[in-house]
Motif scaffolding. Structure first.
Motif, PDB file in Angstrom:
ATOM      1  N   ALA A 170       0.853  -1.192   0.000  1.00 55.77           N
ATOM      2  CA  ALA A 170       0.000   0.000   0.000  1.00 55.77           C
ATOM      3  C   ALA A 170       0.888   1.240   0.000  1.00 55.77           C
ATOM      4  O   ALA A 170       1.975   1.245   0.575  1.00 55.77           O
ATOM      5  N   VAL A 171       0.445   2.285  -0.670  1.00 54.28           N
ATOM      6  CA  VAL A 171       1.198   3.539  -0.743  1.00 54.28           C
ATOM      7  C   VAL A 171       0.377   4.623  -0.052  1.00 54.28           C
ATOM      8  O   VAL A 171      -0.734   4.937  -0.483  1.00 54.28           O
ATOM      9  N   LEU A 172       0.914   5.164   1.025  1.00 53.02           N
ATOM     10  CA  LEU A 172       0.216   6.211   1.759  1.00 53.02           C
ATOM     11  C   LEU A 172       0.906   7.546   1.557  1.00 53.02           C
ATOM     12  O   LEU A 172       2.129   7.642   1.668  1.00 53.02           O
ATOM     13  N   ARG A 173       0.116   8.553   1.235  1.00 52.06           N
ATOM     14  CA  ARG A 173       0.595   9.936   1.243  1.00 52.06           C
ATOM     15  C   ARG A 173      -0.143  10.654   2.363  1.00 52.06           C
ATOM     16  O   ARG A 173      -1.274  10.325   2.696  1.00 52.06           O
ATOM     17  N   SER A 174       0.520  11.638   2.943  1.00 51.03           N
ATOM     18  CA  SER A 174      -0.081  12.325   4.088  1.00 51.03           C
ATOM     19  C   SER A 174      -0.096  13.823   3.878  1.00 51.03           C
ATOM     20  O   SER A 174       0.862  14.398   3.355  1.00 51.03           O
ATOM     21  N   ARG A 175      -1.213  14.433   4.261  1.00 49.33           N
ATOM     22  CA  ARG A 175      -1.359  15.894   4.283  1.00 49.33           C
ATOM     23  C   ARG A 175      -1.403  16.323   5.743  1.00 49.33           C
ATOM     24  O   ARG A 175      -2.107  15.723   6.550  1.00 49.33           O
ATOM     25  N   PHE A 176      -0.664  17.371   6.056  1.00 51.69           N
ATOM     26  CA  PHE A 176      -0.542  17.789   7.449  1.00 51.69           C
ATOM     27  C   PHE A 176      -1.261  19.113   7.691  1.00 51.69           C
ATOM     28  O   PHE A 176      -1.110  20.070   6.929  1.00 51.69           O
ATOM     29  N   HIS A 177      -2.016  19.145   8.790  1.00 53.21           N
ATOM     30  CA  HIS A 177      -2.701  20.354   9.256  1.00 53.21           C
ATOM     31  C   HIS A 177      -2.289  20.508  10.728  1.00 53.21           C
ATOM     32  O   HIS A 177      -2.948  19.983  11.630  1.00 53.21           O
ATOM     33  N   LEU A 178      -1.194  21.193  10.954  1.00 56.86           N
ATOM     34  CA  LEU A 178      -0.568  21.235  12.270  1.00 56.86           C
ATOM     35  C   LEU A 178      -0.632  22.647  12.840  1.00 56.86           C
ATOM     36  O   LEU A 178      -0.190  23.597  12.203  1.00 56.86           O
TER      37      LEU A 178
END
Length: 347
Positions: A90-98
């Motif tokens: 599986a390939v996961l990409r992440s978007r960050f809202h920090l």
């Protein structure tokens, strides 16, 4: 000028339209500054995760929304991105809202934007408030699982919680402080970032109960709402030291430890025992200097791996765990200057 990532990939990562990305890349005329920052941040995230993007396998987009001091969110980001390759195929990409601080209305707006933009799952650290629980319910209704990190939303429709047993962590802190401070009557300062976080409330409850049962000689002075930020926490601690000359120890639940140490030094006061949470860069330096005595730590890498696996299970990309193999809470590690984990010792 050629760009390293297709416009549609940047748009998906930023949660904006392709046209908006084009305007930003042409100079950003007429685009709100926060949107420009979001697009630029998306490019940075893609660059860090570019090794993952090229792998074969089904791709998943996850969103990470955290309200916490930057020193902690930096640690979480690094831990998550270090785990991505372990989730192959599986390939996961992440978007960050920090964010270090964020009003509940803005948290709800961000969760709603994630729901409308589309996501395969959300990793969430947010206050335990009805408005947040309602937003989580909408995400769950849209088929977007929410995994809570570090602090839980127990009355919500979140999918799972990943983190330590916070009540047990508070009891552990009470045990350590009781052993170090002895049987004389003493006062301990307990600092929280905010009373709105379920995890911090659980730590405090565990701490108070353990002291009540085993160390009745130790009483508590509490300060809160410094959000774990040095600039806000320092003055609160300075005032507490002024009002309570008998303060001899600290259990820092919410962080801002450099400011707490500084407040004791400025007041010319000795801190007999100082227990904190999380092995971030600040706490690592404070441990090495002897300013704090122990940190209650949990392996963020393992936590991030488990959180991603929980989202993949919710999406049907991994089989569900048998009931007898249900995952337990994160192990609580007591870290002192003498048993620093290998990675921290090399920093």
């Amino acid at each position: 000028m050629a760009h390293p990532f297709p416009l549609k990939v940047v748009a998906l990562q930023a949660g904006v339209s392709i046209a908006t990305v084009e305007r930003v890349l042409r100079g950003g005329a007429g685009v709100h500054a926060s949107t420009v920052r979001r697009v630029l941040q998306a490019q940075e995230e893609l660059a860090r995760q570019s090794v993952q993007v090229g792998l074969s396998g089904k791709k998943f987009m996850i969103d990470v929304l955290m309200v916490a001091p930057q020193r902690f969110t930096d640690s979480v980001r690094q831990a998550l991105e270090a785990q991505l390759s372990s989730l192959h195929p599986a390939v996961l990409r992440s978007r960050f809202h920090l964010h270090e601080t964020l009003e509940v209305e803005r948290i709800v707006e961000l969760l709603e934007r994630i729901r409308k933009t589309g996501s395969h799952g959300v990793l969430l650290k947010a206050p335990d408030l009805p408005q947040v629980a309602d937003a989580v319910a909408k995400l769950a209704g849209a088929g977007i699982p929410v995994v809570t990190l570090v602090t839980d939303l127990p009355g919500s429709q979140r999918s799972t919680y990943v983190g330590m047993d916070n009540r047990a962590a508070g009891a552990t802190a009470a045990y350590l402080i009781g052993q170090w401070m002895g049987s004389a009557r003493q006062k301990v300062l307990v600092t929280l970032s905010s009373n709105r976080y379920h995890g911090e409330e659980e730590r405090e409850l565990g701490f108070r109960r353990a002291l009540r049962e085993r160390h009745r000689n130790i009483s508590i002075v509490e300060v809160s709402e410094g959000h774990g930020i040095d600039g806000a926490t320092g003055p609160q601690v300075a005032q507490a030291l002024l009002e309570h000359p008998g303060l001899a120890g600290v259990y820092s639940i919410g962080g801002g430890n450099a400011a707490i140490v500084g407040a004791f030094a400025q007041a010319g006061r000795h801190c007999q025992v100082f227990i904190g949470h999380d092995l971030d860069a600040d706490n690592l330096a404070l441990l090495r200097s002897g300013a704090i005595h122990a940190v209650l730590h949990h392996d963020l890498g393992q936590d991030m791996c488990r959180a991603c696996q929980d989202i993949l299970r919710a999406q049907g990309a991994l089989p569900p765990l048998p009931l007898q193999q249900a995952q337990s809470l994160s192990a609580i590690q007591i870290v002192t200057p003498w048993n620093l984990p290998a990675l921290a010792a090399r920093q």
